[in-house]
Write a protein that holds these residues in place. Structure first.
Motif, PDB file in Angstrom:
ATOM      1  N   SER A   1     -18.718  -0.354   2.501  1.00 46.72           N
ATOM      2  CA  SER A   1     -17.954  -0.397   1.256  1.00 46.72           C
ATOM      3  C   SER A   1     -17.143   0.876   1.118  1.00 46.72           C
ATOM      4  O   SER A   1     -17.465   1.915   1.715  1.00 46.72           O
ATOM      5  N   ALA A   2     -16.104   0.817   0.305  1.00 41.77           N
ATOM      6  CA  ALA A   2     -15.307   2.006   0.014  1.00 41.77           C
ATOM      7  C   ALA A   2     -16.142   3.055  -0.707  1.00 41.77           C
ATOM      8  O   ALA A   2     -15.948   4.261  -0.511  1.00 41.77           O
ATOM      9  N   ARG A   3     -17.084   2.606  -1.523  1.00 42.03           N
ATOM     10  CA  ARG A   3     -17.944   3.545  -2.244  1.00 42.03           C
ATOM     11  C   ARG A   3     -18.720   4.424  -1.273  1.00 42.03           C
ATOM     12  O   ARG A   3     -18.852   5.637  -1.490  1.00 42.03           O
ATOM     13  N   GLN A   4     -19.236   3.836  -0.187  1.00 33.64           N
ATOM     14  CA  GLN A   4     -19.972   4.625   0.794  1.00 33.64           C
ATOM     15  C   GLN A   4     -19.093   5.687   1.430  1.00 33.64           C
ATOM     16  O   GLN A   4     -19.544   6.805   1.694  1.00 33.64           O
ATOM     17  N   ILE A   5     -17.845   5.362   1.689  1.00 38.54           N
ATOM     18  CA  ILE A   5     -16.930   6.348   2.277  1.00 38.54           C
ATOM     19  C   ILE A   5     -16.719   7.509   1.314  1.00 38.54           C
ATOM     20  O   ILE A   5     -16.776   8.685   1.705  1.00 38.54           O
ATOM     21  N   ARG A   6     -16.501   7.186   0.047  1.00 40.46           N
ATOM     22  CA  ARG A   6     -16.313   8.252  -0.944  1.00 40.46           C
ATOM     23  C   ARG A   6     -17.561   9.127  -1.046  1.00 40.46           C
ATOM     24  O   ARG A   6     -17.460  10.359  -1.158  1.00 40.46           O
TER      25      ARG A   6
ATOM     26  N   TYR B   1       0.839  -1.203   0.000  1.00 35.75           N
ATOM     27  CA  TYR B   1       0.000   0.000   0.000  1.00 35.75           C
ATOM     28  C   TYR B   1       0.867   1.243   0.000  1.00 35.75           C
ATOM     29  O   TYR B   1       1.778   1.405   0.820  1.00 35.75           O
ATOM     30  N   ILE B   2       0.589   2.141  -0.954  1.00 37.08           N
ATOM     31  CA  ILE B   2       1.239   3.444  -0.998  1.00 37.08           C
ATOM     32  C   ILE B   2       0.134   4.488  -0.856  1.00 37.08           C
ATOM     33  O   ILE B   2      -0.746   4.596  -1.713  1.00 37.08           O
ATOM     34  N   ALA B   3       0.161   5.226   0.227  1.00 30.74           N
ATOM     35  CA  ALA B   3      -0.896   6.199   0.500  1.00 30.74           C
ATOM     36  C   ALA B   3      -0.903   7.302  -0.550  1.00 30.74           C
ATOM     37  O   ALA B   3       0.144   7.682  -1.093  1.00 30.74           O
ATOM     38  N   ALA B   4      -2.098   7.814  -0.830  1.00 31.67           N
ATOM     39  CA  ALA B   4      -2.250   8.875  -1.825  1.00 31.67           C
ATOM     40  C   ALA B   4      -1.492  10.126  -1.390  1.00 31.67           C
ATOM     41  O   ALA B   4      -1.620  10.587  -0.244  1.00 31.67           O
TER      42      ALA B   4
ATOM     43  N   ASP C   1      -6.725   7.561   2.301  1.00 25.57           N
ATOM     44  CA  ASP C   1      -6.384   8.292   1.082  1.00 25.57           C
ATOM     45  C   ASP C   1      -7.212   9.562   0.918  1.00 25.57           C
ATOM     46  O   ASP C   1      -6.813  10.482   0.200  1.00 25.57           O
ATOM     47  N   LEU C   2      -8.363   9.622   1.587  1.00 24.88           N
ATOM     48  CA  LEU C   2      -9.227  10.798   1.535  1.00 24.88           C
ATOM     49  C   LEU C   2      -9.014  11.734   2.725  1.00 24.88           C
ATOM     50  O   LEU C   2      -9.779  12.678   2.924  1.00 24.88           O
ATOM     51  N   GLY C   3      -8.004  11.459   3.528  1.00 25.36           N
ATOM     52  CA  GLY C   3      -7.667  12.352   4.635  1.00 25.36           C
ATOM     53  C   GLY C   3      -8.311  12.005   5.950  1.00 25.36           C
ATOM     54  O   GLY C   3      -8.204  12.766   6.920  1.00 25.36           O
TER      55      GLY C   3
ATOM     56  N   MET D   1     -11.759  -0.385   2.499  1.00 23.66           N
ATOM     57  CA  MET D   1     -12.380   0.732   3.210  1.00 23.66           C
ATOM     58  C   MET D   1     -11.357   1.560   3.963  1.00 23.66           C
ATOM     59  O   MET D   1     -11.370   2.800   3.916  1.00 23.66           O
ATOM     60  N   LEU D   2     -10.444   0.906   4.672  1.00 26.13           N
ATOM     61  CA  LEU D   2      -9.447   1.633   5.457  1.00 26.13           C
ATOM     62  C   LEU D   2      -8.495   2.421   4.549  1.00 26.13           C
ATOM     63  O   LEU D   2      -8.171   3.583   4.826  1.00 26.13           O
ATOM     64  N   ARG D   3      -8.050   1.788   3.473  1.00 28.10           N
ATOM     65  CA  ARG D   3      -7.164   2.496   2.549  1.00 28.10           C
ATOM     66  C   ARG D   3      -7.869   3.685   1.903  1.00 28.10           C
ATOM     67  O   ARG D   3      -7.284   4.771   1.776  1.00 28.10           O
ATOM     68  N   THR D   4      -9.116   3.478   1.502  1.00 32.17           N
ATOM     69  CA  THR D   4      -9.879   4.569   0.886  1.00 32.17           C
ATOM     70  C   THR D   4     -10.042   5.734   1.860  1.00 32.17           C
ATOM     71  O   THR D   4      -9.857   6.904   1.494  1.00 32.17           O
TER      72      THR D   4
END
Length: 347
Positions: free
Chosen positions: A302-307, A3-6, A54-56, A48-51
Motif C-alpha cells: 500500500s502507499a501507506r506502507q511506503i510513507r 499525474y503531476i509529480a510533487a 513523490d517522496l523522492g 504506490m508508484l506515484r507515492t
C-alpha cells in the motif's frame, strides 16, 4: 487523471553514490517483487508508484519473473511508465534481472547462459516498452554455466546499449570478486550487488561488504524486513491478510515464524519504540547505519506502507549503546532463502 509529480519530491530523500561510481541512488528504493503482478489491482499499484516517486524514490527494481504470473510486474510497470512516468524517464533508475526460471524449455529455466540472459533482457525490454534498463542484474550464481560466459553476456548487454550498468544478486564474496574481474576484462565495471540482508540475516557482514568496498561496488539490501517478520504484523499471531496467505506467499515459509524468531522480534520492537520508531523503520535505519550500503530495497502492499518506511529517514542515527543493545538481541533467524546461490551451490 493526469499525474503531476510533487514539486518537492527531492527535498526529503537522501541519495548515496553507488560505490565509487558516479551514479547516485535514493537510500530507499522500491522493489516490485510482490504486489505489482496481475493479482494486485492496477490502481493500487499506481498509487504506490506515484507515492514513491513523490517522496523522492527514483529507483524501481524489477526482474523478469516478478508477478504473479511471471512477467506481469514488468508488463504492468510498462503501462504505468507509459501513462505516468514517461516524461520522467531520465529521473528514474529502472533495473531488471535474469537468472531464475521464466519460460518453458531448457533455455527458460534460468541460469547464466548467454542464450537465457540476452533473450530474457529482450523480453523484459519488450514488456516494459523500453530500449534500455539502467541496471541489469545476474539474479543468481549458476554453478552449471562458466562464469566467463555469464559475465560476457552481461558485458554484451552494455555494449549493445540495452543496459547502462551491470549488477549481481546473491553471489558469494569469492564469486563476486571473480565476476568483477571477468567484467573488467571486457572494460565493464561491476556497479552493485543486491544481497538479502536484515537484522535476522547478516551473512554479508563477515566478507561480502568489505569485498564490495574494495571493488568500488555499491550494495543494495533486499528483504530488509525479513519478508514482513521485522514489522508489527506478526507480534500477536498471523493475521488473515499476511503474505503467507496471499498468492506467491510461499516466499515466506511458516518456519520463519518460529517462536524463537518472534521472541527476538518482540524484543527489537521494544527497542524501536524506545527510539520513537516502528520496528520496520528501525530495521531500515539499522541497515543504513553503514555508509557502505547504497540503498535499502523496500517492498509494499500500500502507499501507506511506503510513507511509513520513508519516515525511517527521520532517525537514522544510532548511539553506541543502542547498537550494542540491538546486537545483544539479534539472532540468525534461518530466513535466508537464497543461501544456495550465495554459497556457490547448484540450484
Amino acid at each position: 487523471m493526469t499525474y503531476i509529480a510533487a514539486a518537492e519530491r527531492y527535498q526529503q530523500m537522501h541519495y548515496r553514490h553507488t560505490g565509487r561510481s558516479g551514479l547516485k541512488l535514493p537510500v530507499l528504493s522500491l522493489g516490485l517483487w510482490h504486489n505489482f503482478g496481475d493479482s494486485t489491482p492496477f490502481e493500487r499499484q499506481r498509487d504506490m508508484l506515484r507515492t514513491a516517486f513523490d517522496l523522492g524514490i527514483t529507483h524501481f527494481d524489477l526482474a523478469n519473473n516478478y508477478g504473479p504470473p511471471f512477467g506481469s510486474a514488468e508488463s504492468n510497470f510498462g503501462r504505468h511508465l507509459k501513462e505516468d512516468f514517461r516524461t520522467h524517464r531520465d529521473e528514474l533508475v529502472i533495473s531488471t534481472k535474469a537468472g531464475w526460471s521464466m519460460w518453458p524449455g531448457p533455455y527458460g529455466r534460468g541460469g547464466g547462459s548467454r542464450k537465457h540472459v540476452l533473450a530474457s533482457l529482450d523480453q523484459s525490454l519488450g514488456r516494459m516498452g523500453l530500449d534500455h534498463v539502467d541496471i541489469f542484474y545476474s539474479h543468481r550464481f549458476d554453478a552449471d554455466t562458466p562464469l566467463e560466459e555469464t559475465a560476457a553476456a552481461y558485458a554484451s548487454a552494455v555494449r549493445q546499449g540495452k543496459a547502462l550498468y551491470v549488477g549481481i544478486s546473491s553471489y558469494s564474496a569469492h564469486k563476486t570478486r571473480e565476476f568483477a574481474a571477468l567484467l573488467a576484462s571486457h572494460q565493464v565495471p561491476l556497479l552493485i550487488h543486491q544481497p538479502a540482508y536484515n537484522m535476522l540475516n547478516r551473512w554479508i557482514e563477515p566478507e561480502l561488504t568489505g569485498t564490495l568496498e574494495t571493488l568500488g561496488a555499491g550494495c543494495i539490501a533486499f528483504t530488509p524486513l525479513a519478508q514482513g517478520l521485522l514489522t508489527d504484523k506478526y507480534l500477536n499471531g498471523i493475521p488473515a491478510d499476511a503474505r503467507i496467505n496471499q498468492p506467491g506467499g510461499d516466499s515466506l515459509p511458516a518456519s520463519h515464524l518460529s517462536e524463537r524468531n518472534l521472541a527476538a522480534v518482540r524484543m527489537l520492537d521494544e527497542l524501536a519504540r524506545g527510539r520513537g520508531q516502528t520496528l520496520a523503520q528501525m530495521a531500515v535505519a539499522w541497515i543504513l547505519r553503514d555508509r557502505r550500503m547504497t540503498s535499502v530495497l523496500i517492498g509494499a502492499s500500500s502507499a501507506r506502507q511506503i510513507r511509513e518506511n520513508v519516515k525511517a529517514l527521520e532517525r537514522l542515527d544510532f548511539t553506541a549503546a543502542e547498537l550494542a543493545e540491538i546486537d545483544r538481541h539479534l539472532i540468525d533467524g534461518g530466513v535466508n532463502l537464497w543461501e544456495k546461490p550465495s554459497t556457490d551451490q547448484r540450484i
